[in-house]
Design an enzyme around this catalytic site. Structure first.
Site, short mmCIF file in Angstrom:
data_model
loop_
_atom_site.label_atom_id
_atom_site.label_comp_id
_atom_site.label_asym_id
_atom_site.label_seq_id
_atom_site.Cartn_x
_atom_site.Cartn_y
_atom_site.Cartn_z
N LYS A 118 0.87 -1.24 -0.01
CA LYS A 118 0.07 0.02 0.09
C LYS A 118 0.75 1.32 -0.11
CE LYS A 118 -4.25 -1.88 1.46
NZ LYS A 118 -5.57 -1.93 2.18
N LYS A 214 -4.86 -10.38 -6.78
CA LYS A 214 -6.03 -10.60 -6.27
C LYS A 214 -7.00 -9.52 -6.56
CE LYS A 214 -5.52 -8.03 -1.99
NZ LYS A 214 -5.44 -7.92 -0.80
N LYS A 217 -10.56 -3.81 -4.35
CA LYS A 217 -11.28 -2.65 -4.36
C LYS A 217 -10.44 -1.56 -5.23
CE LYS A 217 -12.99 -3.38 0.40
NZ LYS A 217 -12.75 -2.84 1.83
#
Ligand code: TYM
Length: 351
Positions: A118, A214, A217
């Site tokens: 992130k 994966k 969002k």
């Protein structure tokens, strides 16, 4: 003291709730309701850890909190038998997270792969909250002495860290725990060593565009994921466009090795139908993807359609959702307050 079996889990209100969140987490939350005392949280304090441009600002946050709550209810979670609430309404999460900031080690957090992903290359500019995020997650779980946490595969490392924090707290404060008569369980520790519940054919749902990534969002391509609020046409078109390879489906599980896109679609089918990948291959193995995709579209629309519709109906009545969250928060607080009083006694804070 009786050691209860309690489930805790959470979903971040960051928008774009997708099939991975549903199959890896929310669907399983609903399934655990008959076997455990369950607490399901909308982790809004976690949601603000990236930059505001990423989480979208105040009105988007409120909307997303209500949307995750609606997804919980639409998936069949019963907020009267169990607890559904949003994290920021129970101050114990932040209080215990501070204690854990002082128990957890920099070396432990430095190993967290989610932070590395992130924060990306611009680590200097990542928020302190994004870095300390796993300590808050440990506080979420341990504030309720949860024994089991259903999550997708990507959260495994965070649950391991939660166990490390519980263990270090139990060791560091062993004398005080005993002196205060607060040892629980056989080892006499205060916090349990929580078990992750990860499994089933959809513990890691992959992107429909790239079987090595994966479903997420934050993927810029909406075609990479099926959103829980997608209508039947969107679900059908995304599945039809999903990346596959030119071979027919294998007849045995082994044949899925090295074919991530095929494995992903078979796993999604299995999870939606409540069966296993073997059974799916027994029915569709040897056939072409076009036939299998047709069946998957039908199944996905049948299972997801009612959930999406119910979510839309629920978010249209924010007053009802807010009342559910307030009631849940009150009941969560009753448990959390006891833990915080005990933690204060154990640590030596005067109260
Ligand atoms: P979050 O909000 O990213 O995801 C919510 C849940 O969905 C699962 N999930 C997936 N499962 C299968 N395939 C996927 N592609 C996929 N993407 C997401 C996640 O594993 C998760 O179970 N840190 C957590 C939220 C959290 C939490 C907690 C969870 C905060 N405190 C305490 C459990 C207990 C997170 O970011 O989840």
């Amino acid at each position: 003291m009786n050691v209860q079996q309690r489930v805790f889990s959470g979903v971040q209100p960051t928008g774009n709730l997708h099939l991975g969140n549903y199959l890896g987490a929310i669907k399983r939350f609903a399934e655990l309701q008959d076997s455990f005392d369950c607490i399901y949280c909308v982790v809004d304090m976690h949601a603000i850890t990236p930059d505001m441009r990423v989480w979208g600002g105040p009105s988007e946050l409120s909307r997303n909190i209500r949307e995750v709550t609606a997804a919980y209810l639409a998936a069949g979670i019963d907020p009267t038998r169990h607890i559904v609430f949003n994290q920021s309404q129970v101050s114990g999460h932040a209080e215990l997270a501070w204690v854990f900031n002082c128990v957890s080690r920099l070396g432990w957090l430095n190993r967290m792969t989610q932070f590395k992903e992130k924060a990306g290359k611009d680590r200097e500019n990542a928020s302190v909250g994004l870095y300390a995020y796993p300590n808050l997650m440990a506080a979420d779980i341990l504030l309720y002495h949860a024994t089991h946490v259903p999550v997708g595969e990507d959260q495994k490392q965070h649950i391991e860290l939660t166990r490390d924090i519980a263990q270090k707290f139990n060791n560091d404060f062993a004398e005080s725990i005993a002196a205060n008569g607060l040892g629980r369980g056989e080892e006499g520790g205060y916090f349990p060593l929580t078990e992750p519940l990860i499994g089933g054919p959809a513990a890691r749902v992959m992107s429909l565009r790239d079987g090595s990534k994966k479903m997420s969002k934050s993927d810029p391509s909406d075609l990479s994921r099926i959103n829980l609020t997608d209508d039947a046409d969107a679900v059908a078109s995304k599945i039809r466009k999903a990346k596959t390879d030119p071979e027919p489906l294998p007849t045995e599980l082994d044949g899925l090795k090295g074919r991530p896109e095929a494995e992903n679609l078979v796993g999604i089918y299995a999870a939606l139908s409540g069966s296993g990948k073997e059974e799916v291959l027994a029915n569709y193995g040897g056939g072409q993807f076009s036939t299998f995709k047709g069946a998957l579209v039908e199944l996905a629309v049948e299972k997801l359609g009612p959930i999406g519709n119910e979510m839309k109906r629920l978010v249209a009545d924010p007053g009802h959702i807010d009342a559910v969250l307030r009631d849940g928060a009150e009941r969560a607080r009753a448990i959390a307050d006891v833990t915080m009083r005990q933690v204060k006694d154990i640590v030596g804070f005067v109260r």
